[in-house]
Design an enzyme around this catalytic site. Structure first.
Site, mmCIF file in Angstrom:
data_model
loop_
_atom_site.group_PDB
_atom_site.id
_atom_site.type_symbol
_atom_site.label_atom_id
_atom_site.label_comp_id
_atom_site.label_asym_id
_atom_site.label_seq_id
_atom_site.Cartn_x
_atom_site.Cartn_y
_atom_site.Cartn_z
ATOM 1 N N ARG A 57 0.828 -1.206 0.000
ATOM 2 C CA ARG A 57 0.000 0.000 0.000
ATOM 3 C C ARG A 57 0.864 1.258 0.000
ATOM 4 N NH1 ARG A 57 -1.385 2.762 4.202
ATOM 5 N NH2 ARG A 57 -1.465 1.020 5.643
ATOM 6 N N TYR A 115 -15.292 15.117 -16.958
ATOM 7 C CA TYR A 115 -15.833 13.765 -16.790
ATOM 8 C C TYR A 115 -16.833 13.782 -15.620
ATOM 9 C CZ TYR A 115 -15.896 8.862 -15.402
ATOM 10 O OH TYR A 115 -16.296 7.615 -15.041
ATOM 11 N N ASP A 187 -6.256 16.839 -16.195
ATOM 12 C CA ASP A 187 -6.552 15.447 -16.537
ATOM 13 C C ASP A 187 -6.308 15.314 -18.037
ATOM 14 O OD1 ASP A 187 -7.760 13.090 -17.429
ATOM 15 O OD2 ASP A 187 -9.431 13.207 -16.014
ATOM 16 N N LYS A 212 -7.432 3.835 -19.769
ATOM 17 C CA LYS A 212 -7.791 4.204 -21.145
ATOM 18 C C LYS A 212 -6.592 3.987 -22.084
ATOM 19 C CE LYS A 212 -11.758 5.511 -19.371
ATOM 20 N NZ LYS A 212 -11.627 5.531 -17.932
HETATM 21 C C1 LIG Z 1 -11.392 12.012 -18.571
HETATM 22 C C2 LIG Z 1 -11.529 10.927 -17.550
HETATM 23 N N1 LIG Z 1 -10.888 11.052 -16.387
HETATM 24 C C3 LIG Z 1 -11.001 10.118 -15.420
HETATM 25 C C4 LIG Z 1 -11.761 8.997 -15.600
HETATM 26 C C5 LIG Z 1 -11.859 8.001 -14.480
HETATM 27 O O1 LIG Z 1 -11.013 6.926 -14.711
HETATM 28 P P1 LIG Z 1 -11.219 5.502 -14.011
HETATM 29 O O2 LIG Z 1 -12.460 4.908 -14.587
HETATM 30 O O3 LIG Z 1 -9.961 4.746 -14.360
HETATM 31 O O4 LIG Z 1 -11.362 5.740 -12.555
HETATM 32 C C6 LIG Z 1 -12.432 8.799 -16.799
HETATM 33 C C7 LIG Z 1 -13.259 7.592 -16.993
HETATM 34 O O5 LIG Z 1 -13.932 7.436 -17.984
HETATM 35 C C8 LIG Z 1 -12.314 9.799 -17.803
HETATM 36 O O6 LIG Z 1 -12.964 9.682 -18.966
#
Ligand SMILES: Cc1ncc(COP(=O)(O)O)c(C=O)c1O
Length: 406
Positions: A57, A115, A187, A212
């Site tokens: 962890r 998101y 992000d 992704k």
């Molecule tokens: C732009 C973006 N950021 C963060 C996330 C969250 O990622 P995770 O599903 O790996 O937690 C997503 C999920 O679709 C996303 O599209």
């Protein structure tokens, strides 16, 4: 890693330490939650950060190797050190970073087009802990500037916003944030370091859902934060306290995926541009969102901030298609596709679609959707590595069956 290497060399060589004779070509999976020490003194020393692994962890070899590789790709052309931390998911990276860099009484300026879970995290969860948040049109520098308060600690945006593909002007946002004594946190999941490296444009921290493009095969869940070492140290502390570390098996898969990231991403971006141009001309289509289209908000900005490869300029590989006819037409369009698969997530080798308003952005009211520029009929395509002609033919047959509305 040498900064003059090309993107493919960097991606392959960032995946493992240079192999010595007789050592494995890639880092094995360290499937261990705990590590042994010769003496109590050694054990105690490891807990104060002497570099020895103690407990999964806290830190682990696979997570560290993966995060270091992402940091190398994101800081490819930067002088000096870039650090990385691995997380169990993209949301784990985002939530831990936001908790590490804010406090009760702090204020965040965030893009309106985020998101859905990130939006909710800021709008509901952080507010419960006394963090004030203003959502603004991130493409309007005056609106961003007007939102600043003395307590503003960070500006939060996405390089390419989900699902409108709105492009953030990162150098302008970095300058505004820094002028106000705040950080820029980005992000960059939709871009990946193959399209854009926000640290090179002034961002302080870059976050990814590694689930992704970085992993790229829809078989592993993870997240990563990279950027300034002093901030990453705070983020690591919060990660240890909160507990959302990246597991070794997942780190191994994500790390392996990184090797082919430039190969996959270049092709996916090229196919996405071809797909967007073809669909924009279909009579049943009201709107296509992709920065390759000269009419898109981010077209000029993308040419300035994003990479161009031998295959041409890169604009990301998500294309959002809105058929005429509103919410029901969007649902019918997605349901009529035969090759593209209805599935959550994006960034993998398979083309997948989501009806945005009922899935990824279900947390947002119609009002919030409207403010973020999202039509209730929008269908998001994450373009995979299939042949472009097959994907275009599939979308055309699905659109051809829809009743055309003016
Ligand atoms: C732009 C973006 N950021 C963060 C996330 C969250 O990622 P995770 O599903 O790996 O937690 C997503 C999920 O679709 C996303 O599209």
């Amino acid at each position: 890693m040498a900064q003059h290497y090309g993107e493919h060399t960097r991606a392959v060589r960032a995946t493992a330490a240079a192999p010595a004779p007789g050592t494995p070509m890639r880092i094995p999976v360290y499937r261990a939650s705990t590590y042994a020490f010769a003496t109590s003194r050694d054990y105690a020393a490891s807990l104060t950060g002497d570099g020895q692994y103690a407990y999964a962890r806290i830190d682990s070899p696979n997570s560290d190797a993966f995060a270091a590789a992402v940091a190398a790709l994101e800081g490819a052309h930067l002088e000096g050190e870039v650090h990385g931390q691995g997380f169990a998911s993209g949301m784990a990276a985002i939530s831990t970073t936001l908790l590490a860099l804010t406090h009760a009484g702090a204020h965040v300026v965030a893009s309106r087009a985020l998101y859905g879970n990130t939006y909710k995290l800021l709008d509901v969860v952080l507010r419960r802990f006394g963090v004030a948040v203003d959502f603004v049109d991130i493409t309007d520098p005056a609106a961003v500037r007007a939102a600043f308060r003395p307590e503003t600690v960070l500006v939060y945006t996405e390089t390419l916003a989900n699902p409108t593909m709105t492009v953030s002007d990162l150098p302008v946002l970095a300058a505004l944030a820094h002028e106000a004594g705040a950080l820029l946190v980005v992000d960059s999941t939709f871009a990946s370091p193959v399209v854009c490296r926000p640290l090179e444009h002034g961002a302080d921290i870059v976050l990814h859902s590694a689930t992704k493009y970085l992993g790229g095969h829809s078989d592993a869940t993870g997240g990563v934060a990279v950027g300034r070492p002093d901030l990453l140290a705070r983020i690591r502390e919060a990660r240890i306290d909160l507990g959302p570390h990246l597991a070794a098996d997942e780190a191994f898969l994500l790390h392996r995926g990184l090797e082919t990231l430039p190969l996959r991403m270049a092709r996916q971006c090229a196919t996405a541009a071809e797909f967007a141009a073809a669909l924009a001309e279909h009579p049943a289509v009201a709107r296509v969102d992709h920065p390759s289209l000269p009419t898109h908000q981010g077209h000029v900005l993308a040419r300035k901030l994003f990479d161009t490869g031998p295959e041409g300029p890169r604009y990301g590989a998500v294309v959002t298609v809105t058929p005429r006819g509103g919410r029901e037409a969007g649902i019918a369009f997605a349901d009529r596709l035969r090759l593209a698969t209805i599935a959550p997530s994006l960034g993998g080798t398979h083309t997948v679609v989501s009806h945005v308003a009922s899935t990824t952005h279900r947390q947002m009211s119609d009002e919030a959707l409207h403010a973020a520029g999202i039509d209730p009929g929008a269908v998001r395509f994450s373009i995979g590595v299939e042949d472009p002609a097959d994907l275009i033919a599939d979308a055309r047959q699905a659109l051809d069956g829809l009743p055309v509305k003016k």
